[in-house]
Scaffold this motif. Structure first.
Motif, PDB file in Angstrom:
ATOM      1  N   SER B  82       0.838  -1.201   0.000  1.00 23.86           N
ATOM      2  CA  SER B  82       0.000   0.000   0.000  1.00 23.86           C
ATOM      3  C   SER B  82       0.865   1.240   0.000  1.00 23.86           C
ATOM      4  O   SER B  82       0.536   2.227  -0.651  1.00 23.86           O
ATOM      5  N   LEU B  83       1.963   1.181   0.760  1.00 25.19           N
ATOM      6  CA  LEU B  83       2.820   2.355   0.818  1.00 25.19           C
ATOM      7  C   LEU B  83       3.308   2.741  -0.564  1.00 25.19           C
ATOM      8  O   LEU B  83       3.285   3.910  -0.952  1.00 25.19           O
ATOM      9  N   ALA B  84       3.752   1.723  -1.318  1.00 22.49           N
ATOM     10  CA  ALA B  84       4.253   2.022  -2.663  1.00 22.49           C
ATOM     11  C   ALA B  84       3.186   2.757  -3.466  1.00 22.49           C
ATOM     12  O   ALA B  84       3.462   3.746  -4.143  1.00 22.49           O
ATOM     13  N   MET B  85       1.951   2.280  -3.370  1.00 23.67           N
ATOM     14  CA  MET B  85       0.865   2.886  -4.134  1.00 23.67           C
ATOM     15  C   MET B  85       0.502   4.262  -3.615  1.00 23.67           C
ATOM     16  O   MET B  85       0.214   5.187  -4.389  1.00 23.67           O
ATOM     17  N   ILE B  86       0.513   4.395  -2.291  1.00 28.78           N
ATOM     18  CA  ILE B  86       0.196   5.715  -1.718  1.00 28.78           C
ATOM     19  C   ILE B  86       1.246   6.725  -2.150  1.00 28.78           C
ATOM     20  O   ILE B  86       0.939   7.856  -2.535  1.00 28.78           O
ATOM     21  N   PHE B  87       2.498   6.294  -2.096  1.00 30.48           N
ATOM     22  CA  PHE B  87       3.579   7.174  -2.504  1.00 30.48           C
ATOM     23  C   PHE B  87       3.385   7.624  -3.948  1.00 30.48           C
ATOM     24  O   PHE B  87       3.508   8.805  -4.277  1.00 30.48           O
ATOM     25  N   LEU B  88       3.059   6.665  -4.792  1.00 33.70           N
ATOM     26  CA  LEU B  88       2.833   6.981  -6.201  1.00 33.70           C
ATOM     27  C   LEU B  88       1.751   8.043  -6.353  1.00 33.70           C
ATOM     28  O   LEU B  88       1.912   9.034  -7.079  1.00 33.70           O
ATOM     29  N   THR B  89       0.649   7.828  -5.641  1.00 35.10           N
ATOM     30  CA  THR B  89      -0.465   8.764  -5.746  1.00 35.10           C
ATOM     31  C   THR B  89      -0.082  10.150  -5.273  1.00 35.10           C
ATOM     32  O   THR B  89      -0.336  11.149  -5.947  1.00 35.10           O
ATOM     33  N   THR B  90       0.558  10.196  -4.105  1.00 30.41           N
ATOM     34  CA  THR B  90       0.844  11.514  -3.540  1.00 30.41           C
ATOM     35  C   THR B  90       1.862  12.277  -4.375  1.00 30.41           C
ATOM     36  O   THR B  90       1.893  13.492  -4.350  1.00 30.41           O
ATOM     37  N   ILE B  91       2.689  11.569  -5.108  1.00 30.97           N
ATOM     38  CA  ILE B  91       3.632  12.251  -5.996  1.00 30.97           C
ATOM     39  C   ILE B  91       2.921  12.759  -7.233  1.00 30.97           C
ATOM     40  O   ILE B  91       3.114  13.888  -7.672  1.00 30.97           O
ATOM     41  N   LEU B  92       2.074  11.911  -7.815  1.00 24.90           N
ATOM     42  CA  LEU B  92       1.497  12.267  -9.099  1.00 24.90           C
ATOM     43  C   LEU B  92       0.435  13.365  -9.018  1.00 24.90           C
ATOM     44  O   LEU B  92       0.330  14.184  -9.928  1.00 24.90           O
ATOM     45  N   VAL B  93      -0.357  13.384  -7.950  1.00 26.27           N
ATOM     46  CA  VAL B  93      -1.445  14.363  -7.929  1.00 26.27           C
ATOM     47  C   VAL B  93      -0.935  15.811  -7.931  1.00 26.27           C
ATOM     48  O   VAL B  93      -1.367  16.606  -8.771  1.00 26.27           O
ATOM     49  N   PRO B  94      -0.015  16.182  -7.040  1.00 24.91           N
ATOM     50  CA  PRO B  94       0.459  17.574  -7.104  1.00 24.91           C
ATOM     51  C   PRO B  94       1.071  17.903  -8.457  1.00 24.91           C
ATOM     52  O   PRO B  94       0.848  18.987  -9.001  1.00 24.91           O
ATOM     53  N   LEU B  95       1.843  16.963  -9.010  1.00 24.60           N
ATOM     54  CA  LEU B  95       2.475  17.227 -10.298  1.00 24.60           C
ATOM     55  C   LEU B  95       1.438  17.369 -11.402  1.00 24.60           C
ATOM     56  O   LEU B  95       1.601  18.165 -12.324  1.00 24.60           O
ATOM     57  N   SER B  96       0.363  16.586 -11.311  1.00 25.37           N
ATOM     58  CA  SER B  96      -0.644  16.712 -12.354  1.00 25.37           C
ATOM     59  C   SER B  96      -1.391  18.030 -12.229  1.00 25.37           C
ATOM     60  O   SER B  96      -1.801  18.620 -13.222  1.00 25.37           O
ATOM     61  N   ILE B  97      -1.535  18.503 -10.994  1.00 24.10           N
ATOM     62  CA  ILE B  97      -2.163  19.815 -10.834  1.00 24.10           C
ATOM     63  C   ILE B  97      -1.262  20.882 -11.450  1.00 24.10           C
ATOM     64  O   ILE B  97      -1.718  21.799 -12.139  1.00 24.10           O
ATOM     65  N   LEU B  98       0.043  20.744 -11.235  1.00 27.26           N
ATOM     66  CA  LEU B  98       0.999  21.680 -11.824  1.00 27.26           C
ATOM     67  C   LEU B  98       0.909  21.687 -13.340  1.00 27.26           C
ATOM     68  O   LEU B  98       1.119  22.706 -13.987  1.00 27.26           O
ATOM     69  N   SER B  99       0.584  20.512 -13.910  1.00 32.72           N
ATOM     70  CA  SER B  99       0.549  20.425 -15.368  1.00 32.72           C
ATOM     71  C   SER B  99      -0.754  20.906 -15.959  1.00 32.72           C
ATOM     72  O   SER B  99      -0.946  20.860 -17.157  1.00 32.72           O
ATOM     73  N   SER B 100      -1.682  21.345 -15.108  1.00 33.03           N
ATOM     74  CA  SER B 100      -3.016  21.643 -15.626  1.00 33.03           C
ATOM     75  C   SER B 100      -3.278  23.112 -15.868  1.00 33.03           C
ATOM     76  O   SER B 100      -4.412  23.562 -15.792  1.00 33.03           O
ATOM     77  N   SER B 101      -2.243  23.852 -16.166  1.00 33.83           N
ATOM     78  CA  SER B 101      -2.458  25.286 -16.309  1.00 33.83           C
ATOM     79  C   SER B 101      -3.366  25.626 -17.472  1.00 33.83           C
ATOM     80  O   SER B 101      -3.841  26.743 -17.601  1.00 33.83           O
ATOM     81  N   ALA B 102      -3.602  24.654 -18.344  1.00 33.33           N
ATOM     82  CA  ALA B 102      -4.426  24.958 -19.511  1.00 33.33           C
ATOM     83  C   ALA B 102      -5.913  24.938 -19.205  1.00 33.33           C
ATOM     84  O   ALA B 102      -6.734  25.309 -20.038  1.00 33.33           O
ATOM     85  N   ILE B 103      -6.274  24.472 -18.018  1.00 39.20           N
ATOM     86  CA  ILE B 103      -7.695  24.441 -17.667  1.00 39.20           C
ATOM     87  C   ILE B 103      -8.113  25.844 -17.250  1.00 39.20           C
ATOM     88  O   ILE B 103      -7.860  26.285 -16.134  1.00 39.20           O
ATOM     89  N   LEU B 104      -8.741  26.549 -18.162  1.00 40.64           N
ATOM     90  CA  LEU B 104      -9.036  27.941 -17.866  1.00 40.64           C
ATOM     91  C   LEU B 104     -10.464  28.188 -17.426  1.00 40.64           C
ATOM     92  O   LEU B 104     -10.753  29.104 -16.690  1.00 40.64           O
ATOM     93  N   ARG B 105     -11.385  27.339 -17.908  1.00 45.49           N
ATOM     94  CA  ARG B 105     -12.762  27.603 -17.489  1.00 45.49           C
ATOM     95  C   ARG B 105     -13.157  26.613 -16.402  1.00 45.49           C
ATOM     96  O   ARG B 105     -12.784  25.452 -16.414  1.00 45.49           O
TER      97      ARG B 105
END
Lengths: 659, 496
Positions: B82-105
């Protein structure tokens, strides 16, 4: 302490590569070359020191484990140090140093020159990792990283479509070999539970012939992918799209020899699989023969050398297949020298000819570029097996061993001998076209001497090509001694000695001389009219000459048949036996259509289609059921009434004991 | 510990509320607050990493009774996997938010959806109870419905509905199975309970196991996806916005594999042993099929989507092998694939942000104008291909070696995946980056900006680190997988 030296010598090139990757674009070329040279020099000195220590210790092998990698598989990162590793590491670092020096004037006008040095050093690191591995996994890692470096260097000039394609082709064909290699590794781990050389070779008794053959077969595929043997060889001629120093290092002296190295490493396994050994020798010789055949009609200065490399590698595999592991490594060493020399010489010519690579546009360069011409002559003579140059000793040892092995190996010996004639022929042709006669284009007439650094590299390698052969002659078995402990439990086929040796040697030399001789007559005399040559040929009596000339002159039926036959053979050679063409049509285009079929017909239409059709079912049912909700009170009441009647009916029936 | 894990779920929820309450005019606060909210769970992972005990037993951390009479509780726990998976999730979500600057509306709504998604996913990975698992598993679909359905591409309506209904269709079987398990627990222990500990003590006949195994695994099979239940994936990925794809491929697919490892294999081991041959076969088919179908794709996202099918095939093969090495490789690969494919979708997103096309034929030679991007793409491609030195190799290698002893032919066929992956990835790279700049319109393409560099750098760093020193990950998951493998081995031994 030794652990540190070894690790340091391994990591120097990596450190240089990483440093130049970030800082390279801010540095001047002189600094870049300096840093790169220092790194390689450090590496070379480290290995030389260790070599001396090893020699003093009678070439006793040792391995060092550094850290845990995959615990559950018992895999750790470890390095080995023995005679074989020492030979390879010194060869690699020495040659890369020389070739790197050469690269400075060659690459100086390129805007991405720093990146070139990064890839170059990364390659050296990967190759060192490959040879220094003490277990199969580290070997495989180095193996793949070498493939990566090759990809990066071949497609260095990525703007050229051909270069990018060639890089991709090289990596993919390598990977096909790796596919076989992986299966071999899977079997090894399944049988031994470990990847460590020590563990496997000390338990080699556990293998029966069949298991050994399976492993050997798959490892052979891996070796053939990396070393460009039939049928995985077409990437090497294409790889010539890369910068010439890269071609010299990777596709002549080091990376392609990884396959030979790997097979020698697993000699204990191979010796338990005699049929596979025969297979290796046969494919090696066939590759050698056919690539020499193709080289005879090529006009690109580098392509000729590329096919020549494939051919010489074939010799090394012939040696392995005869169980002559020492001979294989010996030829690896000598070939590295004279092939690197030839490639760098070609590079010098290309550089002065403003990147013209067609030898038909050259000519007379011996006058304009004497050093280059002379050193390349040394290289040509060496590869043709002319004593006392290096190539003679190693090639002769291989052929001699094949002869002695008897049986089917005799036919391989014969084929190898014919190939030697062809080798001398096309290399002679190569040299003559470039350097003799008169310049055939403006570039050739106005060529200048090569820059000083290039000349130094060429001369160094030429000296090497002359003398390196002496490290393993029938009078001084230097290489054999070095590999003694490496091959301690392996039955090595020994090359002939004494009178046998002299006879076989004479035959090989004759082959080489014959090839050069034919080449000389044809090209120096600039054969336009073979019949004229025949007319003036001094050794046949005049009457017969005239008769022959008449028979082959125009008008006679014989010539056209022969001529056409000759021309079609020439065309076969020039087009690379059409292997590449059919390979492309069958494999590449075939798989493209197949995958498109799978994507469209199967996935889109069939599988997804069935899902979509499944989705249509509820819609269909819904549509059919919709009219029931008509909003029309009368129909509701009708249904209601019918249902009530039904219920009453059922109720009565249940009373009657019928339900 | 309790707080650490729960904050992983509650923090994103809390911040989604904060976001919801923020006035529309304060646009500049949205991303920072969302990023902050999504980064708190990173602390959760780190806390677990440092203070967690990984000795091979599942640790129950917290139990919140809900409807006691029916045994419906919220049970939370963890172990190395579970830790491996939790780690994966917690890393990817902030980074994906960072990548979402194109969502304007309707940015706020998007960020809220992503945060809720994070909470739900961590909820699944920390569930120690079948019903909790099921609830969170389903909860994921709500934010995904919005993410793809509102902020997706042209064909998003079709893709969303297909994705949701297909997944729910699978989940129905899981629900039925859960109810069955509950009834069996009632029968054997006299009370209704669904927690893992109780369920693992159930005595089940082979037939019972078979039914439950198939029901559960079918639900997971749709999620992984296992061939032939994969056709929702290409559409969902193609139509999803960048963050959606990153999380879908990076995390959501792992839910299926996680479910198999967490539920199907340990609780219904006899059935698993019976059926794993089919699993292995489907895995190998997935590997080869996914790769083959990826080759002719013109849409980059579709190509990566099919490559995911191929990679998940490896994971399924690894699990099906039942060997320690194979299963460990599978778990490792779950983490690796998340990082690699997440990075790939991120990079594709960057390109899409610039040119609003995913068609590879519209590019060509853009390495000249975007050299850093090209280099990043190349590194990630090689990680996907499984080049040693990068993370993808280790997992794949372990799976191949590990499954050879169990399923030799399957393993040998699966090895061809390494060639196929090189073909489709390098060909794609060639089409997009090398050669002369094909279209003048591409001359104005800008290389990576600071935000994008920050987004991709951690992933590449992870790829290299895990590639060079995989033991780093191994030591956390090792004992858990070992125990799992032992259980399988015992069962196998019992059969022969």
């Amino acid at each position: 302490m030794e652990a540190t030296i070894l690790l340091g010598a391994l990591l120097f090139p990596l450190g240089t590569a990483l440093f130049l990757n970030s800082a390279g674009k801010y540095l001047k070329l002189n600094k870049i070359t300096l840093i790169s040279s220092l790194g390689l020099l450090g590496s070379f000195s480290g290995f030389s020191m260790m070599f001396v220590l090893l020699a003093l210790n009678n070439f006793h092998s040792k391995n060092i484990t550094y850290f845990n990698w995959i615990d559950s598989m018992g895999i750790s990162f470890g390095l080995q140090w023995d005679g074989l590793v020492a030979i390879m590491t010194i060869l690699i670092t020495f040659l890369s140093l020389i070739i790197q020096l050469f690269s400075k004037p060659y690459m100086e006008s390129d805007e991405r020159v720093a990146r070139f040095y990064v890839f170059f050093n990364f390659f050296v690191f990967s190759m060192l990792l490959l040879v220094m591995a003490s277990n199969f996994l580290v070997l495989f890692i180095g193996w793949e990283l070498v493939g990566l470096s090759s990809y990066l260097l071949i497609s260095f000039w990525y703007k050229k479509k051909k270069a990018a394609q060639a890089g991709k082709k090289a990596f993919i064909l390598n990977r096909v070999g790796d596919f076989g290699f992986l299966i071999g590794l899977m079997i090894i781990f399944d049988l031994f539970g470990s990847f460590e050389y020590d563990t496997i070779f000390s338990n080699i008794e556990l293998l029966d012939s069949q298991q050994a053959s399976m492993i050997a077969f798959f490892l052979m595929i891996g070796a053939f992918g990396k070393s460009a043997q039939l049928p995985l060889f077409s990437w090497l001629p294409d790889a010539m799209e890369g910068p010439t120093p890269a071609s010299a290092l990777i596709h002549a002296a080091t990376m392609v020899t990884a396959g030979v190295f790997m097979l020698v490493r697993v000699a204990p396994i191979l010796n338990k699989a005699p049929q596979i050994l025969l297979l290796i020798a046969t494919i090696g010789v066939l590759t050698s023969f056919f690539s020499a055949f193709i080289a005879m009609t090529q006009f690109d200065i580098k392509k000729i050398l590329a096919y020549s490399t494939i051919s010489q590698l074939g010799y090394m595999f012939l040696a392995v297949g005869c169980g002559a592991y020492v001979a294989a490594i010996f030829h690896l060493i000598t070939h590295a020298f004279f092939k690197a020399l030839l490639f760098l010489g070609a590079g010098a010519v290309i550089h002065e000819m403003h990147h013209e690579q067609d030898i038909r546009s050259m000519g007379g360069l011996i006058k304009k570029m004497p050093t280059t011409g002379f050193t390349m002559l040394v290289g040509t003579l060496a590869i043709s097996g002319i004593p006392p140059l290096a190539g003679f000793w190693s090639k002769d040892e291989i052929l001699g061993t094949a002869f002695i092995s008897g049986g089917f190996y005799l036919s391989l010996w014969l084929l190898g001998l014919v190939t030697a004639v062809m080798t001398a022929f096309y290399m002679g042709r190569h040299w003559i076209y470039i350097f003799l006669g008169e310049g055939r284009t403006k570039d050739a007439l106005n060529a200048n001497q090569a820059p000083r650094l290039m000349k130094i590299s060429l001369i160094t390698l030429a000296i090497g090509s002359v003398f390196i052969g002496f490290i393993n002659t029938p009078f001084f078995h230097g290489v054999e001694k070095m590999l003694e402990e490496v091959l301690i439990n392996v039955e090595v086929t020994h090359s002939p000695t004494g009178t046998n040796f002299i006879i076989l040697a004479l035959i090989s030399v004759f082959a080489g001389v014959l090839g050069l001789f034919i080449s000389n007559i044809i090209f120096i005399q600039k054969i336009i009219n073979p019949l004229k040559q025949l007319q003036e040929f001094p050794f046949i009596p005049k009457k017969i000459r005239t008769m022959l000339v008449k028979a082959f002159s125009q008008g006679s039926p014989i010539p056209s048949v022969l001529k056409n036959f000759f021309l079609s053979i020439k065309r076969l050679s020039f087009n690379g036996l059409y292997l590449d063409l059919y390979g492309k049509r069958f494999l590449v285009d075939g798989s493209k259509s197949f995958s498109r079929f799978m994507a469209v017909s199967i996935d889109q239409l069939l599988i997804d289609g069935s899902i979509n059709n499944l989705a249509k079912i509820p819609i269909y049912i819904g549509k059919k059921m919709k009219p029931l909700q008509s909003g029309y009170i009368r129909s509701y009441l009708t249904v209601f009434g019918i249902m009530v009647l039904l219920l009453v009916f059922l109720f009565i029936l249940s009373f009657g004991g019928l339900i | 510990m309790k707080l650490a894990i729960l904050s992983g779920i509650l923090a994103p929820v809390f911040f989604s509320f904060v976001l919801a309450l923020l006035p529309k005019g304060r646009k500049e606060l949205f991303f920072p607050i969302a990023a902050f909210g999504s980064t708190i769970p990173v602390a959760t992972s780190l806390y677990l990493l440092i203070f967690g005990i990984f000795d091979g037993t599942y640790k129950n951390v917290f139990e919140l009774p809900w409807i006691k009479l029916y045994g419906i509780n919220w049970v939370v726990g963890y172990d190395g996997i579970s830790l491996a998976m939790i780690f994966l999730t917690t890393i990817l979500v902030p980074l994906s938010i960072l990548s979402s600057s194109a969502i304007l509306r309707r940015t706020k709504g998007f960020l809220i959806s992503v945060l809720i998604l994070e909470a739900a996913v961590i909820g699944v990975f920390t569930s120690a109870d079948l019903l909790t698992f099921f609830l969170f598993f389903e909860a994921i679909l709500v934010p995904m419905y919005f993410i793809i359905g509102i902020w997706g591409g042209k064909n998003r309506k079709y893709a969303t509905i297909k994705f949701i209904i297909y997944t729910v269709f699978g989940s129905i079987f899981m629900f039925a199975a859960t109810v069955l398990v509950g009834l069996l627990v009632l029968q054997q222990f006299g009370r209704l309970a669904f927690d893992f500990e109780t369920v693992s003590n159930l005595v089940l006949s082979l037939d019972q196991q078979k039914i439950l195994f198939l029901l559960f695994t079918f639900a997971f099979a749709v999620k992984v996806p296992i061939f032939p239940f994969h056709t929702w994936l290409p559409d969902a990925h193609v139509e999803a916005p960048t963050a959606g794809s990153i999380l879908l491929a990076g995390v959501l697919l792992k839910l299926g594999a996680y479910g198999i490892i967490r539920i199907s294999v340990p609780f219904f081991t006899d059935a698993f042993v019976e059926y794993r041959g089919y699993m292995a076969t489907l895995g190998v088919i997935g590997i080869i099929y996914g790769a083959v179908v990826a080759i002719p794709q013109k849409d980059i996202k579709k190509l990566v989507a099919y490559s995911s099918v191929s990679h998940m095939g490896f994971i399924i093969l690894g699990i099906a092998s039942g060997t320690l090495i194979g299963m460990q490789g599978a778990v490792l690969q779950m983490l690796n694939h998340g990082i690699t494919t997440g990075a790939l979708f991120m990079l594709v997103g960057f390109l899409y942000d610039r040119k609003h096309t995913r068609d590879m034929t519209e590019f060509g030679g853009i390495k000249t104008v975007m050299p850093l991007y090209a280099a990043a793409f190349l590194v990630v491609s090689f990680a996907s291909i499984g080049l040693p030195g990068l993370n993808g190799f280790v997992g794949e290698f372990m799976i191949l070696i590990g499954s050879y002893s169990a399923y030799g032919i399957h393993s040998a066929l699966a090895a061809s995946g390494v060639v196929l992956a090189a073909i489709y990835m390098l060909w794609a790279y060639q089409k997009i980056f090398t050669g002369e700049l094909k279209f003048e319109s591409n001359e104005s393409l800008v290389d990576l900006n600071l935000r994008e560099k920050i987004s991709i750098a951690p992933l590449i760093l992870l790829m290299i680190t895990i590639g060079i020193y995989p033991y780093l990950v191994e030591k956390f998951i090792q004992v858990d997988v070992l125990n799992l493998a032992k259980v399988v081995e015992l069962t196998l031994g019992g059969l022969s």
